[in-house]
Design a protein around this motif. Structure first.
Motif, PDB file in Angstrom:
ATOM      1  N   PRO A 189     -10.266  21.623  21.870  1.00 29.44           N
ATOM      2  CA  PRO A 189     -10.632  23.041  21.830  1.00 29.44           C
ATOM      3  C   PRO A 189     -11.489  23.387  20.619  1.00 29.44           C
ATOM      4  O   PRO A 189     -11.465  22.680  19.623  1.00 29.44           O
ATOM      5  CB  PRO A 189      -9.280  23.741  21.753  1.00 29.44           C
ATOM      6  CG  PRO A 189      -8.391  22.760  21.041  1.00 29.44           C
ATOM      7  CD  PRO A 189      -8.850  21.393  21.467  1.00 29.44           C
ATOM      8  N   SER A 190     -12.256  24.464  20.738  1.00 32.07           N
ATOM      9  CA  SER A 190     -13.124  24.910  19.654  1.00 32.07           C
ATOM     10  C   SER A 190     -13.019  26.416  19.489  1.00 32.07           C
ATOM     11  O   SER A 190     -12.484  27.126  20.352  1.00 32.07           O
ATOM     12  CB  SER A 190     -14.584  24.537  19.940  1.00 32.07           C
ATOM     13  OG  SER A 190     -14.819  23.170  19.770  1.00 32.07           O
ATOM     14  N   HIS A 191     -13.526  26.875  18.366  1.00 33.64           N
ATOM     15  CA  HIS A 191     -13.669  28.303  18.103  1.00 33.64           C
ATOM     16  C   HIS A 191     -15.144  28.665  18.165  1.00 33.64           C
ATOM     17  O   HIS A 191     -16.010  27.847  17.842  1.00 33.64           O
ATOM     18  CB  HIS A 191     -13.174  28.645  16.702  1.00 33.64           C
ATOM     19  CG  HIS A 191     -11.700  28.806  16.588  1.00 33.64           C
ATOM     20  ND1 HIS A 191     -11.110  29.667  15.702  1.00 33.64           N
ATOM     21  CD2 HIS A 191     -10.697  28.223  17.256  1.00 33.64           C
ATOM     22  CE1 HIS A 191      -9.798  29.585  15.800  1.00 33.64           C
ATOM     23  NE2 HIS A 191      -9.533  28.702  16.744  1.00 33.64           N
ATOM     24  N   THR A 192     -15.403  29.927  18.505  1.00 34.26           N
ATOM     25  CA  THR A 192     -16.758  30.460  18.425  1.00 34.26           C
ATOM     26  C   THR A 192     -16.746  31.693  17.533  1.00 34.26           C
ATOM     27  O   THR A 192     -15.886  32.570  17.675  1.00 34.26           O
ATOM     28  CB  THR A 192     -17.293  30.845  19.813  1.00 34.26           C
ATOM     29  OG1 THR A 192     -17.475  29.649  20.582  1.00 34.26           O
ATOM     30  CG2 THR A 192     -18.635  31.572  19.708  1.00 34.26           C
ATOM     31  N   ASN A 242     -11.463  31.851  20.821  1.00 34.95           N
ATOM     32  CA  ASN A 242     -11.256  30.499  21.331  1.00 34.95           C
ATOM     33  C   ASN A 242     -12.259  30.224  22.461  1.00 34.95           C
ATOM     34  O   ASN A 242     -12.624  31.113  23.229  1.00 34.95           O
ATOM     35  CB  ASN A 242      -9.826  30.300  21.826  1.00 34.95           C
ATOM     36  CG  ASN A 242      -9.472  31.166  23.026  1.00 34.95           C
ATOM     37  OD1 ASN A 242      -9.359  32.386  22.902  1.00 34.95           O
ATOM     38  ND2 ASN A 242      -9.304  30.548  24.182  1.00 34.95           N
ATOM     39  N   GLY A 243     -12.719  28.971  22.510  1.00 33.56           N
ATOM     40  CA  GLY A 243     -13.698  28.585  23.525  1.00 33.56           C
ATOM     41  C   GLY A 243     -15.077  28.403  22.937  1.00 33.56           C
ATOM     42  O   GLY A 243     -15.316  28.646  21.746  1.00 33.56           O
ATOM     43  N   THR A 244     -16.018  27.964  23.785  1.00 32.78           N
ATOM     44  CA  THR A 244     -17.415  27.791  23.365  1.00 32.78           C
ATOM     45  C   THR A 244     -18.317  28.600  24.286  1.00 32.78           C
ATOM     46  O   THR A 244     -17.978  28.848  25.452  1.00 32.78           O
ATOM     47  CB  THR A 244     -17.852  26.312  23.410  1.00 32.78           C
ATOM     48  OG1 THR A 244     -18.023  25.919  24.777  1.00 32.78           O
ATOM     49  CG2 THR A 244     -16.815  25.408  22.744  1.00 32.78           C
ATOM     50  N   LEU A 267     -22.912  32.896  15.861  1.00 33.97           N
ATOM     51  CA  LEU A 267     -22.980  32.508  14.457  1.00 33.97           C
ATOM     52  C   LEU A 267     -22.453  31.105  14.192  1.00 33.97           C
ATOM     53  O   LEU A 267     -22.770  30.515  13.157  1.00 33.97           O
ATOM     54  CB  LEU A 267     -22.181  33.501  13.604  1.00 33.97           C
ATOM     55  CG  LEU A 267     -22.586  34.972  13.740  1.00 33.97           C
ATOM     56  CD1 LEU A 267     -21.602  35.850  12.998  1.00 33.97           C
ATOM     57  CD2 LEU A 267     -23.995  35.187  13.226  1.00 33.97           C
ATOM     58  N   GLY A 268     -21.657  30.577  15.113  1.00 40.21           N
ATOM     59  CA  GLY A 268     -21.130  29.239  14.881  1.00 40.21           C
ATOM     60  C   GLY A 268     -20.145  28.813  15.948  1.00 40.21           C
ATOM     61  O   GLY A 268     -19.563  29.639  16.648  1.00 40.21           O
ATOM     62  N   VAL A 269     -19.984  27.502  16.064  1.00 40.73           N
ATOM     63  CA  VAL A 269     -18.960  26.887  16.911  1.00 40.73           C
ATOM     64  C   VAL A 269     -18.394  25.726  16.114  1.00 40.73           C
ATOM     65  O   VAL A 269     -19.147  24.905  15.576  1.00 40.73           O
ATOM     66  CB  VAL A 269     -19.534  26.384  18.252  1.00 40.73           C
ATOM     67  CG1 VAL A 269     -18.428  25.732  19.087  1.00 40.73           C
ATOM     68  CG2 VAL A 269     -20.196  27.525  19.028  1.00 40.73           C
ATOM     69  N   TYR A 270     -17.061  25.652  16.025  1.00 40.72           N
ATOM     70  CA  TYR A 270     -16.459  24.601  15.212  1.00 40.72           C
ATOM     71  C   TYR A 270     -15.111  24.213  15.801  1.00 40.72           C
ATOM     72  O   TYR A 270     -14.499  24.973  16.574  1.00 40.72           O
ATOM     73  CB  TYR A 270     -16.309  25.038  13.759  1.00 40.72           C
ATOM     74  CG  TYR A 270     -15.967  26.495  13.561  1.00 40.72           C
ATOM     75  CD1 TYR A 270     -14.670  26.954  13.749  1.00 40.72           C
ATOM     76  CD2 TYR A 270     -16.944  27.404  13.175  1.00 40.72           C
ATOM     77  CE1 TYR A 270     -14.359  28.277  13.572  1.00 40.72           C
ATOM     78  CE2 TYR A 270     -16.638  28.741  12.999  1.00 40.72           C
ATOM     79  CZ  TYR A 270     -15.339  29.174  13.196  1.00 40.72           C
ATOM     80  OH  TYR A 270     -15.035  30.500  13.021  1.00 40.72           O
TER      81      TYR A 270
END
Length: 332
Positions: A189-192, A242-244, A267-270
């Protein structure tokens, strides 16, 4: 090898975060200000910068948030660093301590301790700068790393007012260097991290933004707002979700905002951080909020107005009359 800029000098919490981001052969370059770190990335003098974006006690780092919103930047990684402060003095300094020196956020996070010691707060550009320039009769608030870097004595540990404080740091690079292959390969999983500026400031606008997320079961991990410069009443809302953006359901939520005419900036995905799984204990707001509040966060004078509050007369009765001292208590 990559070159990373970070807010220096050596020994800051940002320096600690930069060491966590860096590969073994990366070069870390300390700079004087947050703006200088962003400028180094924008002007391609460094491949990336490590910048603080948020603190769980003091909230968003406004200069960093403004630069991220206003420039061609993309955050591709994140680290959370526990913030714990030591009180440091120069070796052999026997003068009475009269001042406490540190970054403004550090002074705020240790205000209770400084007040109990009777010390006058003096802001410095960073925690490390406070240590490097420490004078007689002064106490620096800084991470323990600074004691080693600047040869200072630790006179007290964990002097922060709140335990468990975290600062979130981002690894920021030019957005123009992001490739489609990287977009497709972001781990799950990733954050956006994204920002939305509504095209109209109208009743219910923010509610509709949030509803488009909750309807798709998208969690909001943090929320920030910043005024749009020179546009009275207009605000940009920053979401950590949460998610991309390349995958449903977040892709669908973003598309709905675009269809409604809102401006959206990614602004970002990590990667998902381990601290996202932390269990947060209930907070006794009576001990953390300013002023005289009831347990429910309502001023005592409003008790009885809201359901669930202890009943009391409303409006409150007038105070009893007080006779001037020395006046007769009999009839006039």
């Amino acid at each position: 090898m990559a070159v990373l800029a970070f807010l220096g000098p050596l020994g800051t919490f940002t320096h600690e975060a930069a060491t966590r981001f860096a590969a073994p052969d990366d070069e870390l370059v300390p700079v004087a200000t947050v703006d200088t770190a962003y400028d180094a990335v924008a002007e391609h003098r460094t491949e990336a910068a490590v910048v603080a974006i948020d603190n769980t006690v003091e909230g968003p780092v406004i200069p960093s948030v403004n630069r991220l919103l206003g420039g061609d930047f993309f955050a591709d990684d994140r680290r959370d660093v526990r913030i714990a402060f030591c009180a440091l003095r120069r070796p052999g300094d026997t003068a009475p301590a009269t001042a406490v020196v540190s970054h403004a956020h550090a002074l705020a996070q240790c205000a209770g301790w400084a007040r109990r010691q009777g010390l006058t707060p003096q802001p410095a550009p960073s925690t490390a700068a406070a240590c490097a320039q420490l004078g007689p009769g002064e106490v620096a608030l800084a991470p323990r790393l600074c004691a080693e870097v600047y040869g200072l004595d630790v006179v007290a540990e964990d002097v922060q007012d709140y335990d468990g404080a975290l600062t979130t740091f981002l690894h920021v690079r030019p957005a123009s260097t992001l490739t489609r292959a990287e977009v497709a390969a972001f781990p799950q999983p990733s954050h956006t991290l994204l920002a939305v500026t509504p095209h109209l400031s109208e009743i219910g606008c923010f509610t509709r933004l949030v509803t488009s997320l909750s309807d798709r079961e998208i969690n909001i991990f943090s929320l920030r707002s910043r005024p749009v410069k020179a546009a009275a009443g207009a605000y940009t809302f920053g979401f950590d979700l949460n998610g991309t953006p390349a995958d449903s359901p977040l892709r669908d939520a973003i598309q709905s905002w675009l269809d409604d005419g809102h401006f959206v900036k990614i602004l970002g995905v990590y990667p998902w951080s381990a601290t996202d799984e932390l269990t947060v204990s209930p907070i006794d707001h009576r001990n953390t909020l300013p002023g005289s509040f009831s347990a429910a966060g309502i001023p005592a004078a409003y008790r009885g107005v809201f359901a669930g509050e202890p009943a009391c007369p409303w409006p409150p009765p007038p105070p009893p009359l007080r006779r001037p001292s020395g006046s007769s208590t009999g009839s006039p």
